[in-house]
Motif scaffolding. Structure first.
Motif, PDB file in Angstrom:
ATOM      1  N   GLY A 135       0.816  -1.198   0.000  1.00 37.62           N
ATOM      2  CA  GLY A 135       0.000   0.000   0.000  1.00 37.62           C
ATOM      3  C   GLY A 135       0.856   1.257   0.000  1.00 37.62           C
ATOM      4  N   PHE A 136       0.282   2.321  -0.501  1.00 35.73           N
ATOM      5  CA  PHE A 136       1.039   3.561  -0.662  1.00 35.73           C
ATOM      6  C   PHE A 136       1.274   4.284   0.657  1.00 35.73           C
ATOM      7  N   GLY A 137       0.463   3.998   1.671  1.00 37.55           N
ATOM      8  CA  GLY A 137       0.712   4.573   2.983  1.00 37.55           C
ATOM      9  C   GLY A 137       2.032   4.072   3.555  1.00 37.55           C
ATOM     10  N   GLU A 138       2.237   2.752   3.510  1.00 37.11           N
ATOM     11  CA  GLU A 138       3.495   2.170   3.969  1.00 37.11           C
ATOM     12  C   GLU A 138       4.653   2.589   3.077  1.00 37.11           C
ATOM     13  N   ALA A 139       4.412   2.650   1.779  1.00 39.51           N
ATOM     14  CA  ALA A 139       5.486   2.987   0.841  1.00 39.51           C
ATOM     15  C   ALA A 139       5.991   4.411   1.055  1.00 39.51           C
ATOM     16  N   ALA A 140       5.096   5.339   1.385  1.00 46.22           N
ATOM     17  CA  ALA A 140       5.513   6.722   1.633  1.00 46.22           C
ATOM     18  C   ALA A 140       6.499   6.786   2.793  1.00 46.22           C
ATOM     19  N   GLU A 141       6.219   6.026   3.844  1.00 46.88           N
ATOM     20  CA  GLU A 141       7.119   5.991   5.003  1.00 46.88           C
ATOM     21  C   GLU A 141       8.401   5.239   4.672  1.00 46.88           C
ATOM     22  N   THR A 142       8.274   4.144   3.931  1.00 47.94           N
ATOM     23  CA  THR A 142       9.427   3.295   3.615  1.00 47.94           C
ATOM     24  C   THR A 142      10.433   4.005   2.728  1.00 47.94           C
ATOM     25  N   TYR A 143       9.959   4.662   1.684  1.00 47.30           N
ATOM     26  CA  TYR A 143      10.863   5.273   0.709  1.00 47.30           C
ATOM     27  C   TYR A 143      11.228   6.727   1.046  1.00 47.30           C
TER      28      TYR A 143
ATOM     29  N   LEU B 131       6.328   6.587  -6.816  1.00 50.12           N
ATOM     30  CA  LEU B 131       5.691   5.420  -6.203  1.00 50.12           C
ATOM     31  C   LEU B 131       4.705   4.748  -7.158  1.00 50.12           C
ATOM     32  N   ALA B 132       4.048   5.534  -7.998  1.00 51.00           N
ATOM     33  CA  ALA B 132       3.081   4.970  -8.951  1.00 51.00           C
ATOM     34  C   ALA B 132       3.756   4.062  -9.974  1.00 51.00           C
ATOM     35  N   GLY B 133       5.065   4.187 -10.121  1.00 50.04           N
ATOM     36  CA  GLY B 133       5.794   3.337 -11.054  1.00 50.04           C
ATOM     37  C   GLY B 133       6.149   1.976 -10.507  1.00 50.04           C
ATOM     38  N   LEU B 134       5.857   1.731  -9.223  1.00 48.65           N
ATOM     39  CA  LEU B 134       6.289   0.488  -8.585  1.00 48.65           C
ATOM     40  C   LEU B 134       5.380  -0.726  -8.794  1.00 48.65           C
ATOM     41  N   PRO B 135       4.052  -0.583  -8.878  1.00 42.35           N
ATOM     42  CA  PRO B 135       3.205  -1.780  -8.969  1.00 42.35           C
ATOM     43  C   PRO B 135       3.576  -2.734 -10.100  1.00 42.35           C
ATOM     44  N   LYS B 136       3.942  -2.210 -11.256  1.00 41.94           N
ATOM     45  CA  LYS B 136       4.245  -3.081 -12.400  1.00 41.94           C
ATOM     46  C   LYS B 136       5.477  -3.947 -12.146  1.00 41.94           C
TER      47      LYS B 136
END
Length: 231
Positions: A155-163, A179-184
């Protein structure tokens, strides 16, 4: 010769009718075996779940632009988008995939990533069921909270903190596009592991947002120039 052609036409017609009947039977049987959507409802009540209104506006815009730019137009399966993506992917590995956001939600909650015709059929049928049960914003909200984004972040909530070491609502446009480039491809497009490729993906997403009218030229130019500041 005429009899031969007549027999051939009849054979082809019978084959088409038979295939259609088999497909219809398969769809009916698969529909009966579909799981309930209770897991989606429960997930929306889980701790740490972020409502779509709490994401920065540019984040869902960036995700839709790159993952499924016809998201608000289709009913779960985008056949036009699938054909377009198939053609584009022959020459550009940065283009979007054929699965819609709704299909990805179905796969992430209920199905394996094994590429079989049976799994694809279930994915399509589940996508239609999800679209009938939830609004578009609810589906997108679930996707934004569930998708894997690398570095152990879901999820993007965790990703914001992680990255970036910040709450998701404080992300800049450039960070949203990154971050939007990561799902693929969470590994290949990871800015920690492969910053050059992540930058390329980010630039492509910003361009798509510009082309779709989601951002202005000034916003696009500023985001491209913003330095990458990882946690």
């Amino acid at each position: 010769m005429q009899r031969l052609w007549s027999a051939l036409v009849k054979f082809v017609l019978l084959a088409i009718i038979g295939s259609a009947l088999l497909l219809a039977f398969a769809i009916v049987m698969a529909n009966r075996q579909l799981p309930s959507l209770d897991a989606l409802t429960a997930f929306r009540d889980s701790p740490g779940y972020v409502k779509i209104a709490d994401f920065p506006h540019n984040l869902p815009e960036a995700v839709v632009a790159i993952e499924d730019d016809r998201f608000y137009l289709h009913d779960g399966v985008d056949y036009v988008g699938a054909m377009r993506a198939g053609i584009a992917n022959l020459s550009d590995d940065l283009s979007q995939g054929a699965s819609t956001i709704t299909m990805q939600v179905a796969r992430n909650f209920y199905l394996s990533r094994q590429k079989t015709y049976t799994r694809k059929l279930y994915e399509i049928l589940l996508a239609y069921r999800i679209e009938n049960a939830l609004s578009k914003d609810e589906i997108l909200e679930i996707y934004l909270n569930k998708i894997y984004l690398g570095q152990g972040a879901y999820g993007f909530g965790e990703a914001a903190e992680t990255y970036f070491g910040k709450p998701v609502d404080r992300l800049t446009l450039a960070e949203c596009a990154m971050l939007a480039g990561l799902p693929k491809a969470p590994s290949a497009n990871n800015p920690v592991v492969n910053p050059r490729r992540a930058r390329q993906r980010q630039a492509y997403i910003l361009l798509r947002m510009l082309e779709l009218g989601r951002i202005t030229r000034a916003q696009y130019d500023a985001a491209l120039l913003e330095p990458l500041r990882l946690k």
